[in-house]
Design an enzyme around this catalytic site. Sequence first.
Site, short mmCIF file in Angstrom:
data_model
loop_
_atom_site.label_atom_id
_atom_site.label_comp_id
_atom_site.label_asym_id
_atom_site.label_seq_id
_atom_site.Cartn_x
_atom_site.Cartn_y
_atom_site.Cartn_z
N ASN A 287 25.56 38.95 52.07
CA ASN A 287 24.68 40.10 52.05
C ASN A 287 24.25 40.27 50.88
O ASN A 287 24.99 40.76 50.02
CB ASN A 287 24.67 42.18 52.54
CG ASN A 287 24.92 41.55 53.82
OD1 ASN A 287 24.73 41.50 54.94
ND2 ASN A 287 26.46 42.49 53.97
N GLU A 319 32.10 33.94 49.58
CA GLU A 319 30.18 34.84 49.11
C GLU A 319 29.36 34.65 48.69
O GLU A 319 28.44 35.30 48.46
CB GLU A 319 30.73 36.52 50.10
CG GLU A 319 31.86 36.62 50.97
CD GLU A 319 31.02 36.00 52.37
OE1 GLU A 319 30.00 36.30 52.54
OE2 GLU A 319 32.08 35.15 53.49
N GLU A 341 26.66 27.30 55.01
CA GLU A 341 28.46 27.37 55.50
C GLU A 341 29.42 26.34 54.97
O GLU A 341 29.72 26.20 54.22
CB GLU A 341 29.11 27.64 57.17
CG GLU A 341 28.32 28.73 57.04
CD GLU A 341 28.77 30.65 56.13
OE1 GLU A 341 28.72 30.43 55.90
OE2 GLU A 341 27.91 31.26 56.85
#
Length: 830
Positions: A287, A319, A341
């Site tokens: 996020n 991340e 990814e």
Amino acid sequence: MERLLEYFVPEKYKLNLLIDKHKKTIGGEVIVYGEAKNEVVKFHAVELEITDVLVNGKEMDFKADGKILEIKNVPLGEIEISISYHGKLNENMQGAYLSTYEYEGKTETIVATQFESHYAREAFPCVDEPAAKAKFELTIAVPKESNDVVLANMPELKLSSAPRPAGPSPRAAGAMSRAAALRNTPSQALASDDDYKTISFEPTPRMSTYLLAWVIGKFHSHTIKNKHGVEITTYCALNQDVQSVDFANEIAARALEFYDDNFGLPYPLKKLDQIALPDFEAGAMENWGLVTYRESMMLVSPDATLGTKKSVALTVSHELSHQWFGDLVTMAWWDDLWLNESFASVMEYYATDYIHPEYKIFESFFTGDCYAALMRDAYKGVQSVHQEVKSPEEIATLFDGAIVYAKGARLMLMLIRLMGWENFCKGIREYFAKYKYQNTVGDDLWEALKPFAEFDPKKLMHAFIDEPGYPVITNESGDFDKFSQQRFLLDGPCEKGEWPIPKVTEDMSGHYVLNLTDEEFNERLKDFDKLGLEEKLRLLIDRDLISKAGLQSAASLIPLSRQFTDENLAAVWNKVAALISNLTIYVDEDSPEEKQLKKHTLKLVDKKLTEVGMKTGDHDDENQIRLRANLMALDYYAEDEARFKELSSWYNEDYQKMDPEIRDDILSAKIYLEPKMVDEYLKKYQEISDPDVKFDYLMAATLVRDEKELDKVLTLLNDTEVVKPQDQLHLFVALYRNPKSRKKVFDWMTENWDKIKETGGEKTLGDFPMVIGRLARTEEELKKFYDFFEPIKADPTLTRAVEIGENEIRARISLIQKNQKEVFEALQKA
Ligand SMILES: [Zn+2]
């Protein structure tokens, strides 16, 4: 699949939410500004009760079926839609969900979010597609007495920077208070209510719905500022030691600097928050500005092992690379999930290697992710890295760690090495500059890289990304000057196939295996010491795979493994362990052959382990620590009771008094000798909050061989109070590995399947057949697998995993039939 973006293009959302963790409710007003392209507009709204819809202030008729909200007779062009709704906070770790932990005898509750891939629609009505980027102005009201902290993507809006929470337009505000009065709908009107406190956040940049996040609860934290001035705060629950956030904080600071320097664009937000959540389905979630983690993936206590530090460094770096690749520039649709990814999964190694070169982290990549990709990608029916998505349920099946992440990373590494790091970064900088705040497809990346490559990145990558599989390469002349190729398969003979490989190298760069003749292989083995580390690994990994495919004899692995008794490199021992593990499929439990294999294994490690010693030395480097861990794992397989006695004499009820690096070895040895320790281990598991230490106790308990004791561990599968749903799969895998509980745990799965579906989250459902496929090896196990999964495999979250699982088990059974005799003979001579 229908795309709602074709009906309505959102520009901005104002979310005025009331989230009450005690009542387990979420609701309020969503005001969306954007362009209607059609007189029917649709929003994703899963299990939300829609109470009111206004378009440009006018009440509208609408239809909501629990999945889609449809509004008819909407004027075309720029409009304002206001939707009042309420929904429930669930406990299944997706959407807006509840997470709990025990602190000072009380249960503390957290509200957190997990919106990737398509779960924002479970928290508020929205066009929940990655290409539907919009700005979000978030206001959250929470019960005042709970005294909770509220975090979101952006910093809290300070009164000095705006007159009041950016309120809705007068038109919408009027409508809202009416709605609130009529139905007592939670809304902005409640901001003045004495029972609630309201927090507003600065508007986000343009971003996808799946990246929105908030977390509500009580935490403690540490804040640092990195060299480029970004403020980073890392949080954990109150039952965790606040010092255990420091490592992740430090990694975050350095990783952001690394990416700032290499990506040409500074970290785009004012702050970065990271938080470890007690209940979390995946490992972590990127996020934007509020990264969430599973506790074991972020916390590093003084009792953490080097392995934990490495995995936390990788996870944090992964991340944070997404803050650019994924968050700033986002794939247009889920079929290009790999864009996010693959990139993050290779960048995590580059960043970690920059921050901690002494970790030699690429060795872990080659023996870990890379090996996993080679194993998975060799079965018929495996997904390609780039994968079409036809239904929302299929989105959840894309997250195949070995393919989209690991194989994708391997391919990116191949590309980066062919281009050179500097050239690659030049292309990446252009890519970010051109596409920031927008969406892309794979070809946009290849085009951006092309001017900096001496070959066509698009052609190379399409060949590997659009189709499953990889080649087995046979030398035709010279050192692979000329070569032939076929698709390499573990569940059948090799098939026709051709990949545009610019150059065959014998390091670990290329996604292929080399099928050396015995002569070529032995020649390299003779000069093994002179080979580079990657050449050594390739030699062993390729031989391992080739023997699994039946192209070379499995029996030859026995004399081969003996070559390495004097080896000092941990990474090589890791692969020796893989050779032994290959052989374990041929021997039955408690059979004379198994005893022979164990004896052979003990002979392999005995000398080196004596030399290295079982305790961590004061001057041990990273290689030495890993080397010991690899040797000890083999020694455990060998059931080396003499060493077990010594290890278990180091057991201490106070876990902080045990050497953390060998804590798991001590626990395993102790329970091997004293099965009654199960009670104590399970008690420790419940008492201790450090996720690493807890896990060691639980995993050690699953190793016990006494069936009565083992049953105590099995019952925990039904006790989600003790073993959280997030850890259920791990417990299942561990119990499936233990031959004494394998049958029982399979039966548990079949009997509790509906419950697993409900609590486990759909992304992990396919992991059950996947795990069984990796381990089952008898006709009986195959039949049970078939009987249970075949009737339910139409469920798209299961289809692929079931098919590959079946292929895998069949292939293993036929390999055993083919080679068993030969392996037994070789064992007798060992
Ligand atoms: Zn990721």
